[in-house]
Design an enzyme around this catalytic site. Sequence first.
Site, PDB file in Angstrom:
ATOM      1  N   HIS A   1       0.830  -1.207   0.000  1.00  0.00           N
ATOM      2  CA  HIS A   1       0.000   0.000   0.000  1.00  0.00           C
ATOM      3  C   HIS A   1       0.866   1.259   0.000  1.00  0.00           C
ATOM      4  O   HIS A   1       1.487   1.584   1.010  1.00  0.00           O
ATOM      5  CB  HIS A   1      -0.917  -0.058   1.233  1.00  0.00           C
TER       6      HIS A   1
ATOM      7  N   ASN B   1      -5.898   3.395   6.653  1.00  0.00           N
ATOM      8  CA  ASN B   1      -7.219   3.929   6.321  1.00  0.00           C
ATOM      9  C   ASN B   1      -8.277   3.659   7.382  1.00  0.00           C
ATOM     10  O   ASN B   1      -9.328   4.310   7.379  1.00  0.00           O
ATOM     11  CB  ASN B   1      -7.660   3.443   4.940  1.00  0.00           C
TER      12      ASN B   1
HETATM   13  N1  3HC Z   1       3.330  14.029  -7.541  1.00  0.00           N
HETATM   14  C1  3HC Z   1       4.646  14.108  -7.275  1.00  0.00           C
HETATM   15  N2  3HC Z   1       5.223  15.046  -6.509  1.00  0.00           N
HETATM   16  C2  3HC Z   1       4.420  15.982  -5.979  1.00  0.00           C
HETATM   17  C3  3HC Z   1       3.025  15.992  -6.195  1.00  0.00           C
HETATM   18  C4  3HC Z   1       2.485  14.958  -7.012  1.00  0.00           C
HETATM   19  N3  3HC Z   1       1.176  14.862  -7.249  1.00  0.00           N
HETATM   20  N4  3HC Z   1       2.498  17.039  -5.538  1.00  0.00           N
HETATM   21  C5  3HC Z   1       3.512  17.678  -4.913  1.00  0.00           C
HETATM   22  N5  3HC Z   1       4.669  17.035  -5.181  1.00  0.00           N
HETATM   23  C6  3HC Z   1       5.989  17.386  -4.713  1.00  0.00           C
HETATM   24  C7  3HC Z   1       6.393  18.738  -5.241  1.00  0.00           C
HETATM   25  O1  3HC Z   1       6.897  18.649  -6.555  1.00  0.00           O
HETATM   26  C8  3HC Z   1       7.446  19.145  -4.229  1.00  0.00           C
HETATM   27  O2  3HC Z   1       8.648  18.437  -4.522  1.00  0.00           O
HETATM   28  P1  3HC Z   1      10.079  19.127  -4.295  1.00  0.00           P
HETATM   29  O3  3HC Z   1      10.187  19.351  -2.808  1.00  0.00           O
HETATM   30  O4  3HC Z   1      11.014  18.096  -4.827  1.00  0.00           O
HETATM   31  O5  3HC Z   1      10.047  20.386  -5.079  1.00  0.00           O
HETATM   32  C9  3HC Z   1       6.901  18.570  -2.897  1.00  0.00           C
HETATM   33  O6  3HC Z   1       5.965  17.543  -3.291  1.00  0.00           O
HETATM   34  C10 3HC Z   1       6.176  19.611  -2.095  1.00  0.00           C
HETATM   35  O7  3HC Z   1       5.173  20.159  -2.912  1.00  0.00           O
HETATM   36  P2  3HC Z   1       4.638  21.657  -2.809  1.00  0.00           P
HETATM   37  O8  3HC Z   1       5.734  22.527  -2.285  1.00  0.00           O
HETATM   38  O9  3HC Z   1       4.014  22.021  -4.119  1.00  0.00           O
HETATM   39  O10 3HC Z   1       3.405  21.587  -1.824  1.00  0.00           O
HETATM   40  P3  3HC Z   1       3.318  21.203  -0.311  1.00  0.00           P
HETATM   41  O11 3HC Z   1       4.503  21.599   0.481  1.00  0.00           O
HETATM   42  O12 3HC Z   1       1.978  21.649   0.088  1.00  0.00           O
HETATM   43  O13 3HC Z   1       3.316  19.599  -0.313  1.00  0.00           O
HETATM   44  C11 3HC Z   1       2.118  17.571  -0.308  1.00  0.00           C
HETATM   45  C12 3HC Z   1       2.409  18.872  -1.081  1.00  0.00           C
HETATM   46  C13 3HC Z   1       3.398  16.760  -0.196  1.00  0.00           C
HETATM   47  C14 3HC Z   1       1.108  16.814  -1.144  1.00  0.00           C
HETATM   48  C15 3HC Z   1       1.585  17.942   1.119  1.00  0.00           C
HETATM   49  O14 3HC Z   1       0.509  18.813   1.006  1.00  0.00           O
HETATM   50  C16 3HC Z   1       1.147  16.730   1.902  1.00  0.00           C
HETATM   51  O15 3HC Z   1       1.948  16.002   2.474  1.00  0.00           O
HETATM   52  N6  3HC Z   1      -0.189  16.477   1.942  1.00  0.00           N
HETATM   53  C17 3HC Z   1      -0.754  15.312   2.627  1.00  0.00           C
HETATM   54  C18 3HC Z   1      -0.567  14.096   1.756  1.00  0.00           C
HETATM   55  C19 3HC Z   1      -1.146  12.879   2.351  1.00  0.00           C
HETATM   56  O16 3HC Z   1      -1.632  12.836   3.479  1.00  0.00           O
HETATM   57  N7  3HC Z   1      -1.106  11.784   1.586  1.00  0.00           N
HETATM   58  C20 3HC Z   1      -1.681  10.520   1.988  1.00  0.00           C
HETATM   59  C21 3HC Z   1      -3.019  10.365   1.378  1.00  0.00           C
HETATM   60  S1  3HC Z   1      -3.783   8.875   1.906  1.00  0.00           S
HETATM   61  C22 3HC Z   1      -3.317   7.726   0.795  1.00  0.00           C
HETATM   62  O17 3HC Z   1      -2.660   7.994  -0.178  1.00  0.00           O
HETATM   63  C23 3HC Z   1      -3.762   6.334   1.070  1.00  0.00           C
HETATM   64  C24 3HC Z   1      -4.847   5.900   0.150  1.00  0.00           C
HETATM   65  O18 3HC Z   1      -5.101   4.548   0.413  1.00  0.00           O
HETATM   66  C25 3HC Z   1      -6.119   6.699   0.297  1.00  0.00           C
END
Ligand code: 3HC
Length: 303
Positions: free
Chosen positions: A158, A208
């Site tokens: 996962h 989850n």
């Molecule tokens: N794909 C790849 N890289 C990404 C991305 C994407 N969709 N979105 C953002 N990034 C990268 C950026 O390029 C940046 O990389 P860098 O440091 O190398 O330049 C880094 O992430 C930080 O991005 P930003 O500065 O644009 O934005 P933030 O600081 O707000 O970070 C985030 C974005 C990492 C998505 C942050 O908001 C975060 O951690 N959010 C919570 C994510 C989370 O909880 N995920 C788990 C979801 S649950 C899940 O997946 C399980 C499933 O079963 C439901």
Amino acid sequence: MALAHGLKSIGVLGAGQMGLGIAFVSAVRAKVPVLLYDKSKDQVAKGLALMDKLLDKDVKKGALQSADAKEARERVTVVDSLTALRDVGMTVEAVSENLQLKQAIFSELAATLPPSAILATNTSSISVTKIAASTLQPGQSAASEEGKATASRVVGLHFFNPVPVMKLVELIPGLQTSSETLQTARSFALACGKEVTMSKDVPGFVSNALLMPFINEAIMCLEKGIATRDDIDKTLKLGMNHPMGPLQLADFIGLDTCLAIQQTLYQGTADSKYRPSVLLERMVDAQWLGKKNGKGFYDYPSA
Ligand code: 3HC
């Protein structure tokens, strides 16, 4: 040449945000050739465009040499049938969170790939044991040597979104999973640059079973008018230091995925505390699926 995890190549099924992310870390970090399959050509094109963008960003940042980025990109080959995956050492399935769809895929994979190939699922909540049972071919007994062998190669792997950024992989053995399968899956996740935790095969596992009720509760707060969308998200961002609020996170995961997981928790436990919010159900009815299609709790005009 066999790599540290022992896999010469892998297959990834699904080129959506999870599948593409898994293909990305496999090619860039684990340096393993990837055969990418998705029934939608549009999805493949979108996925590859995102991969090019991510590689380009890493090169510009100096995190990757351009020759390494080129090699990583060349490790990814798009295929148009599951038969094309017959020689890979492992497949990672990352299609929609739908039991029947996953069962059909695992049945076909088991009939196509040799018994030595590992069949991993990136399911967010569905029973790995149930998915493993779908590898039994018609007339094959779960107690026979062949039946045990085919189901023992299925494992939950996962990943978290966005896969290139999130550091965790949750490993979930089904009842039938062998220790060899677990070991290879763990080595592969480590080679992808991830840390690994292990959870039992219960609805939602650890991740989850904790995250979705939290998101669901936030949606219920909105539904009941306890606070506005912005104030709910602000509370968690500024009050608890979450990187994004729960409503924005729900959009980011996909509201259809959130609902499917919450339904698995509700049905799998028969516990009313997991009842999905009616507002979440209605938003999915309206096809407001979050960031991926432009409208969720927030609007995403460029999606
Ligand atoms: N794909 C790849 N890289 C990404 C991305 C994407 N969709 N979105 C953002 N990034 C990268 C950026 O390029 C940046 O990389 P860098 O440091 O190398 O330049 C880094 O992430 C930080 O991005 P930003 O500065 O644009 O934005 P933030 O600081 O707000 O970070 C985030 C974005 C990492 C998505 C942050 O908001 C975060 O951690 N959010 C919570 C994510 C989370 O909880 N995920 C788990 C979801 S649950 C899940 O997946 C399980 C499933 O079963 C439901």
